[in-house]
Design a protein around this motif. Structure first.
Motif, PDB file in Angstrom:
ATOM      1  N   TRP A 170      37.813  29.868  44.017  1.00 21.17           N
ATOM      2  CA  TRP A 170      37.851  31.317  44.155  1.00 21.17           C
ATOM      3  C   TRP A 170      39.259  31.894  44.040  1.00 21.17           C
ATOM      4  O   TRP A 170      39.530  32.964  44.524  1.00 21.17           O
ATOM      5  CB  TRP A 170      37.199  31.778  45.459  1.00 21.17           C
ATOM      6  CG  TRP A 170      35.801  31.320  45.574  1.00 21.17           C
ATOM      7  CD1 TRP A 170      35.345  30.315  46.371  1.00 21.17           C
ATOM      8  CD2 TRP A 170      34.668  31.800  44.863  1.00 21.17           C
ATOM      9  NE1 TRP A 170      34.001  30.141  46.208  1.00 21.17           N
ATOM     10  CE2 TRP A 170      33.556  31.043  45.278  1.00 21.17           C
ATOM     11  CE3 TRP A 170      34.479  32.780  43.909  1.00 21.17           C
ATOM     12  CZ2 TRP A 170      32.289  31.248  44.775  1.00 21.17           C
ATOM     13  CZ3 TRP A 170      33.211  32.984  43.403  1.00 21.17           C
ATOM     14  CH2 TRP A 170      32.139  32.223  43.848  1.00 21.17           C
ATOM     15  N   GLY A 171      40.135  31.190  43.361  1.00 14.00           N
ATOM     16  CA  GLY A 171      41.487  31.698  43.163  1.00 14.00           C
ATOM     17  C   GLY A 171      41.647  32.303  41.779  1.00 14.00           C
ATOM     18  O   GLY A 171      40.787  32.178  40.921  1.00 14.00           O
ATOM     19  N   ARG A 172      42.754  32.969  41.580  1.00 11.34           N
ATOM     20  CA  ARG A 172      43.095  33.521  40.276  1.00 11.34           C
ATOM     21  C   ARG A 172      44.166  32.627  39.680  1.00 11.34           C
ATOM     22  O   ARG A 172      45.183  32.372  40.324  1.00 11.34           O
ATOM     23  CB  ARG A 172      43.611  34.951  40.401  1.00 11.34           C
ATOM     24  CG  ARG A 172      42.551  35.930  40.835  1.00 11.34           C
ATOM     25  CD  ARG A 172      43.115  37.327  40.853  1.00 11.34           C
ATOM     26  NE  ARG A 172      42.094  38.258  41.279  1.00 11.34           N
ATOM     27  CZ  ARG A 172      42.172  39.564  41.091  1.00 11.34           C
ATOM     28  NH1 ARG A 172      43.221  40.101  40.496  1.00 11.34           N
ATOM     29  NH2 ARG A 172      41.219  40.355  41.503  1.00 11.34           N
ATOM     30  N   ASN A 173      43.956  32.183  38.478  1.00  9.67           N
ATOM     31  CA  ASN A 173      44.855  31.241  37.852  1.00  9.67           C
ATOM     32  C   ASN A 173      45.833  31.981  36.938  1.00  9.67           C
ATOM     33  O   ASN A 173      45.576  32.171  35.767  1.00  9.67           O
ATOM     34  CB  ASN A 173      44.054  30.190  37.079  1.00  9.67           C
ATOM     35  CG  ASN A 173      44.902  29.025  36.663  1.00  9.67           C
ATOM     36  OD1 ASN A 173      46.031  28.889  37.126  1.00  9.67           O
ATOM     37  ND2 ASN A 173      44.384  28.189  35.796  1.00  9.67           N
ATOM     38  N   ASN A 174      46.949  32.403  37.506  1.00 11.05           N
ATOM     39  CA  ASN A 174      48.003  33.057  36.745  1.00 11.05           C
ATOM     40  C   ASN A 174      49.321  32.504  37.269  1.00 11.05           C
ATOM     41  O   ASN A 174      49.676  32.739  38.425  1.00 11.05           O
ATOM     42  CB  ASN A 174      47.941  34.572  36.924  1.00 11.05           C
ATOM     43  CG  ASN A 174      49.016  35.287  36.146  1.00 11.05           C
ATOM     44  OD1 ASN A 174      50.192  35.180  36.458  1.00 11.05           O
ATOM     45  ND2 ASN A 174      48.610  36.054  35.146  1.00 11.05           N
ATOM     46  N   PRO A 175      50.044  31.763  36.445  1.00 12.12           N
ATOM     47  CA  PRO A 175      51.248  31.102  36.950  1.00 12.12           C
ATOM     48  C   PRO A 175      52.334  32.062  37.447  1.00 12.12           C
ATOM     49  O   PRO A 175      53.043  31.755  38.403  1.00 12.12           O
ATOM     50  CB  PRO A 175      51.739  30.274  35.768  1.00 12.12           C
ATOM     51  CG  PRO A 175      51.013  30.767  34.578  1.00 12.12           C
ATOM     52  CD  PRO A 175      49.779  31.450  35.052  1.00 12.12           C
TER      53      PRO A 175
END
Length: 113
Positions: A76-81
């Motif tokens: 449930w996370g957002r994957n944006n470095p």
């Protein structure tokens, strides 16, 4: 009985005040982490059209988004470095404070009625 009721009400009010965040600290944190470098000095004119406009956004949404970026690719996370790195050092209080500040800014987000 009245004292208990007053204590409960005061506790609820103080909890809501904490949950709302500290706008002044949020402004300092937004400057410290240079949020405006991507989202624009007014937080409604981002440097890239794919970056979100944040001014006037609901504070609970902003906290949710920062929390998801902090989690990263985990469930449930957002994957944006970039945002993952920016959100990683933030505490829950930091996120609430930043959200309180940014949501208080005038924005051009509208609700259709």
């Amino acid at each position: 009985m009245n004292k208990l009721l007053i204590a409960l009400i005061c506790g609820a009010v103080s909890l809501n005040a904490f949950a709302a965040g500290d706008k002044a600290n949020g402004e300092a944190l937004a400057k410290k982490f240079n949020c405006a470098s991507c989202h624009g000095a007014d937080f409604k004119t981002p440097i890239d059209p794919s970056y979100p406009k944040l001014a006037g956004q609901y504070p609970d949404y902003l906290v949710h988004a920062l929390t998801a970026y902090k989690r990263g690719g985990k469930s449930w996370g957002r994957n944006n470095p970039i945002m993952g790195g920016m959100a990683a050092p933030l505490s829950d209080k930091d996120m609430a404070d930043i959200a309180a500040y940014i949501s208080s800014l005038p924005g051009d987000l509208v609700q259709h009625r």
